[in-house]
Scaffold this motif. Structure first.
Motif, PDB file in Angstrom:
ATOM      1  N   VAL A  11      -6.197 -16.834   8.860  1.00 36.93           N
ATOM      2  CA  VAL A  11      -5.681 -16.653   7.509  1.00 36.93           C
ATOM      3  C   VAL A  11      -4.694 -15.497   7.440  1.00 36.93           C
ATOM      4  N   LEU A  12      -4.927 -14.446   8.203  1.00 34.55           N
ATOM      5  CA  LEU A  12      -4.086 -13.258   8.118  1.00 34.55           C
ATOM      6  C   LEU A  12      -2.616 -13.526   8.422  1.00 34.55           C
ATOM      7  N   PRO A  13      -2.276 -14.291   9.472  1.00 32.68           N
ATOM      8  CA  PRO A  13      -0.845 -14.558   9.693  1.00 32.68           C
ATOM      9  C   PRO A  13      -0.185 -15.268   8.518  1.00 32.68           C
ATOM     10  N   LYS A  14      -0.908 -16.186   7.886  1.00 34.99           N
ATOM     11  CA  LYS A  14      -0.345 -16.879   6.732  1.00 34.99           C
ATOM     12  C   LYS A  14      -0.132 -15.919   5.569  1.00 34.99           C
ATOM     13  N   LEU A  15      -1.113 -15.031   5.352  1.00 36.43           N
ATOM     14  CA  LEU A  15      -0.954 -14.053   4.281  1.00 36.43           C
ATOM     15  C   LEU A  15       0.211 -13.116   4.562  1.00 36.43           C
ATOM     16  N   ALA A  16       0.361 -12.728   5.827  1.00 34.13           N
ATOM     17  CA  ALA A  16       1.482 -11.858   6.186  1.00 34.13           C
ATOM     18  C   ALA A  16       2.815 -12.560   5.962  1.00 34.13           C
ATOM     19  N   THR A  17       2.877 -13.844   6.305  1.00 29.21           N
ATOM     20  CA  THR A  17       4.117 -14.597   6.103  1.00 29.21           C
ATOM     21  C   THR A  17       4.461 -14.703   4.630  1.00 29.21           C
ATOM     22  N   TRP A  18       3.459 -15.057   3.814  1.00 33.55           N
ATOM     23  CA  TRP A  18       3.707 -15.141   2.376  1.00 33.55           C
ATOM     24  C   TRP A  18       4.066 -13.781   1.787  1.00 33.55           C
ATOM     25  N   GLY A  19       3.449 -12.733   2.327  1.00 30.37           N
ATOM     26  CA  GLY A  19       3.791 -11.395   1.860  1.00 30.37           C
ATOM     27  C   GLY A  19       5.232 -11.032   2.166  1.00 30.37           C
ATOM     28  N   LEU A  20       5.708 -11.411   3.356  1.00 27.38           N
ATOM     29  CA  LEU A  20       7.104 -11.148   3.706  1.00 27.38           C
ATOM     30  C   LEU A  20       8.058 -11.936   2.816  1.00 27.38           C
ATOM     31  N   TRP A  21       7.708 -13.201   2.541  1.00 26.35           N
ATOM     32  CA  TRP A  21       8.549 -14.005   1.653  1.00 26.35           C
ATOM     33  C   TRP A  21       8.598 -13.397   0.250  1.00 26.35           C
TER      34      TRP A  21
END
Length: 209
Positions: A11-21
């Motif tokens: 889940v963390l990589p997805k959250l990081a990606t959405w956070g960057l977006w």
């Protein structure tokens, strides 16, 4: 216990990606909407120009995405300025002409954004090798539509098509002449190219094909 430990890692990589977006979107809104005087605008433009020059010699996906982001940021800032600063209500003629120009610019901006979206993340497809047996190669048909072009222009295209690196028995070249000209027919017969005409010119070259 193992499943509980693995789940957060996925889940963390997805959250990081959405956070960057999200961060990028907020930064874009700030860059587009923040007011600047002439001096600040010149500095902002110079910084973007230097960044673009420093990145243009580098390759990679990140560089391409960064250049797209810079282009969209500058274009978005211009559109924001056009909408908020230049659309004052004047005479009816000024309003109509100004609105028409703005709509044309908005159309160009949308086309730019859609173009970037199409090439945002292309697939890296590997070419499939052809069979060693040439008899199993597919047949290729080459259609060359023409109407008003002179023979001096079409001749080069026909000559280039006739030397395509493909087995001669697997390729067919067709000149689709909506002008129905005898010199084109004679040249096709000389070159060994199929000459095709039709009785009408409906739908221009699209109909010709």
């Amino acid at each position: 216990m193992t499943a509980a430990l693995i789940r957060p890692r996925s889940v963390l990589p997805k959250l990081a990606t959405w956070g960057l977006w999200l961060f990028g979107a907020l930064l874009l809104v700030f860059v587009v909407a923040v007011p600047m005087d002439v001096a600040q605008q010149m500095i902002f433009s110079a910084v973007l120009f230097v960044v673009a020059l420093s990145l243009r010699r580098r390759g990679g996906r990140v560089v391409v995405l960064t250049m797209m982001g810079l282009s969209l940021a500058v274009s978005s800032r211009y559109i924001w300025w056009r909408v908020t600063q230049t659309m004052g209500v004047g005479s009816p003629v000024d309003f109509v002409l100004g609105t028409g120009l703005l709509l044309a610019e908005l159309y160009a901006f949308v086309i730019l954004a859609l173009g970037y979206f199409q090439v945002l993340w292309p697939l890296n497809r590997k070419p499939v090798p052809l069979p060693a047996d040439r008899s199993q190669w597919p047949s290729v048909d080459v259609f060359i539509p023409t109407y008003n072009e002179p023979l001096s222009v079409v001749r080069t295209t026909l000559l280039a098509a006739s030397v395509i690196d493909w087995p001669a028995d697997k390729i067919n070249i067709y000149l689709l002449d909506d002008g129905r000209r005898d010199e084109f027919r004679a040249f096709c017969e000389e070159l060994g190219v199929h000459y095709v005409t039709r009785t009408n010119n409906n739908h221009a070259k699209a109909g010709n094909i």
